[in-house]
Enzyme design. Sequence first.
Site, PDB file in Angstrom:
ATOM      1  CG  ASP A   1      10.192   0.064   3.386  1.00 36.85           C
ATOM      2  OD1 ASP A   1       8.992   0.069   3.057  1.00 36.85           O
ATOM      3  OD2 ASP A   1      10.741  -0.926   3.929  1.00 36.85           O
TER       4      ASP A   1
ATOM      5  CB  SER B   1       0.252  -5.707   0.935  1.00 39.59           C
ATOM      6  OG  SER B   1      -0.002  -6.423   2.128  1.00 39.59           O
TER       7      SER B   1
ATOM      8  CB  ILE C   1      -0.943  -0.005   1.222  1.00 42.90           C
ATOM      9  CG1 ILE C   1      -1.831  -1.263   1.231  1.00 42.90           C
ATOM     10  CG2 ILE C   1      -1.814   1.241   1.226  1.00 42.90           C
ATOM     11  CD1 ILE C   1      -2.608  -1.484   2.531  1.00 42.90           C
TER      12      ILE C   1
ATOM     13  CE1 TYR D   1      -0.600  -5.489  11.433  1.00 44.01           C
ATOM     14  CE2 TYR D   1      -2.926  -6.082  11.540  1.00 44.01           C
ATOM     15  CZ  TYR D   1      -1.875  -5.444  10.901  1.00 44.01           C
ATOM     16  OH  TYR D   1      -2.115  -4.757   9.733  1.00 44.01           O
TER      17      TYR D   1
ATOM     18  CB  THR E   1      -2.320  -9.875   2.478  1.00 42.67           C
ATOM     19  OG1 THR E   1      -1.939  -9.072   1.362  1.00 42.67           O
ATOM     20  CG2 THR E   1      -3.119  -9.036   3.454  1.00 42.67           C
TER      21      THR E   1
ATOM     22  CE  LYS F   1      -1.331  -1.946  11.684  1.00 42.30           C
ATOM     23  NZ  LYS F   1      -0.634  -0.895  10.933  1.00 42.30           N
TER      24      LYS F   1
ATOM     25  CB  SER G   1      -5.528  -3.077  10.843  1.00 42.20           C
ATOM     26  OG  SER G   1      -6.069  -4.368  10.677  1.00 42.20           O
TER      27      SER G   1
ATOM     28  CG  ASP H   1      14.115   0.040  12.361  1.00 39.76           C
ATOM     29  OD1 ASP H   1      12.876   0.120  12.518  1.00 39.76           O
ATOM     30  OD2 ASP H   1      14.827  -0.788  12.972  1.00 39.76           O
ATOM     31  CB  VAL H   2       9.320   3.515  11.697  1.00 40.55           C
ATOM     32  CG1 VAL H   2       9.212   4.033  10.277  1.00 40.55           C
ATOM     33  CG2 VAL H   2       8.681   2.131  11.848  1.00 40.55           C
TER      34      VAL H   2
HETATM   35  N1  LIG Z   1      -2.734  -5.386   3.384  1.00 44.17           N
HETATM   36  C1  LIG Z   1      -3.780  -5.311   4.186  1.00 44.17           C
HETATM   37  O1  LIG Z   1      -4.839  -5.929   3.956  1.00 44.17           O
HETATM   38  C2  LIG Z   1      -3.701  -4.449   5.428  1.00 44.17           C
HETATM   39  C3  LIG Z   1      -4.774  -4.468   6.320  1.00 44.17           C
HETATM   40  C4  LIG Z   1      -4.737  -3.659   7.441  1.00 44.17           C
HETATM   41  C5  LIG Z   1      -3.643  -2.832   7.668  1.00 44.17           C
HETATM   42  N2  LIG Z   1      -2.601  -2.847   6.790  1.00 44.17           N
HETATM   43  C6  LIG Z   1      -1.489  -1.952   7.076  1.00 44.17           C
HETATM   44  O2  LIG Z   1      -1.053  -1.336   5.893  1.00 44.17           O
HETATM   45  C7  LIG Z   1       0.288  -0.888   6.085  1.00 44.17           C
HETATM   46  C8  LIG Z   1       1.095  -1.229   4.842  1.00 44.17           C
HETATM   47  O3  LIG Z   1       1.276  -2.646   4.813  1.00 44.17           O
HETATM   48  P1  LIG Z   1       1.068  -3.521   3.498  1.00 44.17           P
HETATM   49  O4  LIG Z   1      -0.145  -4.337   3.695  1.00 44.17           O
HETATM   50  O5  LIG Z   1       1.212  -2.700   2.280  1.00 44.17           O
HETATM   51  O6  LIG Z   1       2.292  -4.561   3.662  1.00 44.17           O
HETATM   52  P2  LIG Z   1       3.753  -4.553   3.044  1.00 44.17           P
HETATM   53  O7  LIG Z   1       4.507  -5.596   3.786  1.00 44.17           O
HETATM   54  O8  LIG Z   1       3.652  -4.714   1.565  1.00 44.17           O
HETATM   55  O9  LIG Z   1       4.331  -3.103   3.387  1.00 44.17           O
HETATM   56  C9  LIG Z   1       4.835  -2.771   4.661  1.00 44.17           C
HETATM   57  C10 LIG Z   1       6.153  -2.015   4.493  1.00 44.17           C
HETATM   58  O10 LIG Z   1       6.584  -1.584   5.786  1.00 44.17           O
HETATM   59  C11 LIG Z   1       8.004  -1.754   5.821  1.00 44.17           C
HETATM   60  N3  LIG Z   1       8.483  -1.867   7.195  1.00 44.17           N
HETATM   61  C12 LIG Z   1       8.319  -2.905   8.048  1.00 44.17           C
HETATM   62  N4  LIG Z   1       8.957  -2.661   9.195  1.00 44.17           N
HETATM   63  C13 LIG Z   1       9.537  -1.438   9.073  1.00 44.17           C
HETATM   64  C14 LIG Z   1      10.347  -0.643   9.919  1.00 44.17           C
HETATM   65  N5  LIG Z   1      10.695  -1.065  11.143  1.00 44.17           N
HETATM   66  N6  LIG Z   1      10.760   0.555   9.474  1.00 44.17           N
HETATM   67  C15 LIG Z   1      10.424   1.002   8.231  1.00 44.17           C
HETATM   68  N7  LIG Z   1       9.682   0.273   7.368  1.00 44.17           N
HETATM   69  C16 LIG Z   1       9.251  -0.927   7.795  1.00 44.17           C
HETATM   70  C17 LIG Z   1       8.245  -3.038   5.040  1.00 44.17           C
HETATM   71  O11 LIG Z   1       9.602  -3.161   4.623  1.00 44.17           O
HETATM   72  C18 LIG Z   1       7.262  -2.887   3.887  1.00 44.17           C
HETATM   73  O12 LIG Z   1       7.854  -2.237   2.787  1.00 44.17           O
HETATM   74  C19 LIG Z   1       0.776  -1.578   7.363  1.00 44.17           C
HETATM   75  O13 LIG Z   1       0.753  -0.649   8.432  1.00 44.17           O
HETATM   76  C20 LIG Z   1      -0.250  -2.658   7.592  1.00 44.17           C
HETATM   77  O14 LIG Z   1      -0.352  -3.019   8.944  1.00 44.17           O
HETATM   78  C21 LIG Z   1      -2.611  -3.635   5.694  1.00 44.17           C
END
Ligand SMILES: NC(=O)c1ccc[n+]([C@@H]2O[C@H](COP(=O)([O-])OP(=O)(O)OC[C@H]3O[C@@H](n4cnc5c(N)ncnc54)[C@H](O)[C@@H]3O)[C@@H](O)[C@H]2O)c1
Length: 246
Positions: free
Chosen positions: A27, A179, A8, A144, A182, A148, A131, A52-53
């Site tokens: 990232d 993503s 995302i 998790y 998932t 959230k 989430s 790293d956040v």
């Molecule tokens: N995909 C879904 O259905 C879904 C649902 C609810 C919430 N989310 C949230 O959406 C957001 C984006 O996730 P996504 O689904 O695109 O997954 P994703 O794994 O594709 O993206 C997450 C990104 O966060 C980065 N990341 C992880 N730890 C990190 C850190 N310590 N410092 C910096 N970057 C870091 C990863 O390297 C990755 O690029 C997340 O917060 C996730 O919890 C996603």
Amino acid sequence: MTGAGSGIGQATVLRLLDEGAAVVGADIAADGLATTQAKAPAGAQFTALAMDVADEQQVIDGVRRAVDTLGGLDSLVNAAGMLRAAHTHQTSAAMWNQIIAVNLTGTFLVVREALPTLLDNPRSTIVNFSSTSATFAHPYMAAYAASKGGIQAFTHSLALEYASRGLRAVCVAPGSIKSGITDTTAGYIPPDADWKLFSRLLPILPTSGTGFADPAVVAGVIAMLVSQDGAFITGTEIRIDGGTHA
Ligand SMILES: NC(=O)c1ccc[n+]([C@@H]2O[C@H](COP(=O)([O-])OP(=O)(O)OC[C@H]3O[C@@H](n4cnc5c(N)ncnc54)[C@H](O)[C@@H]3O)[C@@H](O)[C@H]2O)c1
């Protein structure tokens, strides 16, 4: 934009660049940032930032570099996040602490460091990632979900505290978006999981048979939220889950 190297976050960077924004994408994964850079249109104003956040000093340095690069900040989007699944009675303190550190504390640290610059603007926006698991039961994801839920509560507080200074703070609450998270979740589900519990998590809108939507469906909502179209939206969550929890 944090979490800019995948899923995302990457889709949102590409959407914002397409609309003419200048974006610093952070990232922890250098290879992910490289794919975002490669997908950015020629001439787009994208700067990749390894950060790293969950590491306070990296966030202090990283946000300063982002502000120097952009000459200010209009919006902050915190998509960096991680998911691990486990039975709660088998969740180690180390796993709990890592999930809270990345998702919740990471969001806090980036917000704290960006706030002074955002508040220099008469209007600014923070979009945080909650989430559907924050408000609807998801199996084997208690840590998790707690992270959230914390992000959601944190965002409501921000909205009230800074509204008079023109800052809006909103959460998106995605569900069932294709993503990195998932794609890999199944690998973390306990071997003795009751898979029937996942029947609660199915979108009611069509998803081409995959059960997951393209990340662009979230990116478009974020583009709206950080624009003037979102001018009267703050202190709330926008659920983007194909009607799973309708
Ligand atoms: N995909 C879904 O259905 C879904 C649902 C609810 C919430 N989310 C949230 O959406 C957001 C984006 O996730 P996504 O689904 O695109 O997954 P994703 O794994 O594709 O993206 C997450 C990104 O966060 C980065 N990341 C992880 N730890 C990190 C850190 N310590 N410092 C910096 N970057 C870091 C990863 O390297 C990755 O690029 C997340 O917060 C996730 O919890 C996603």
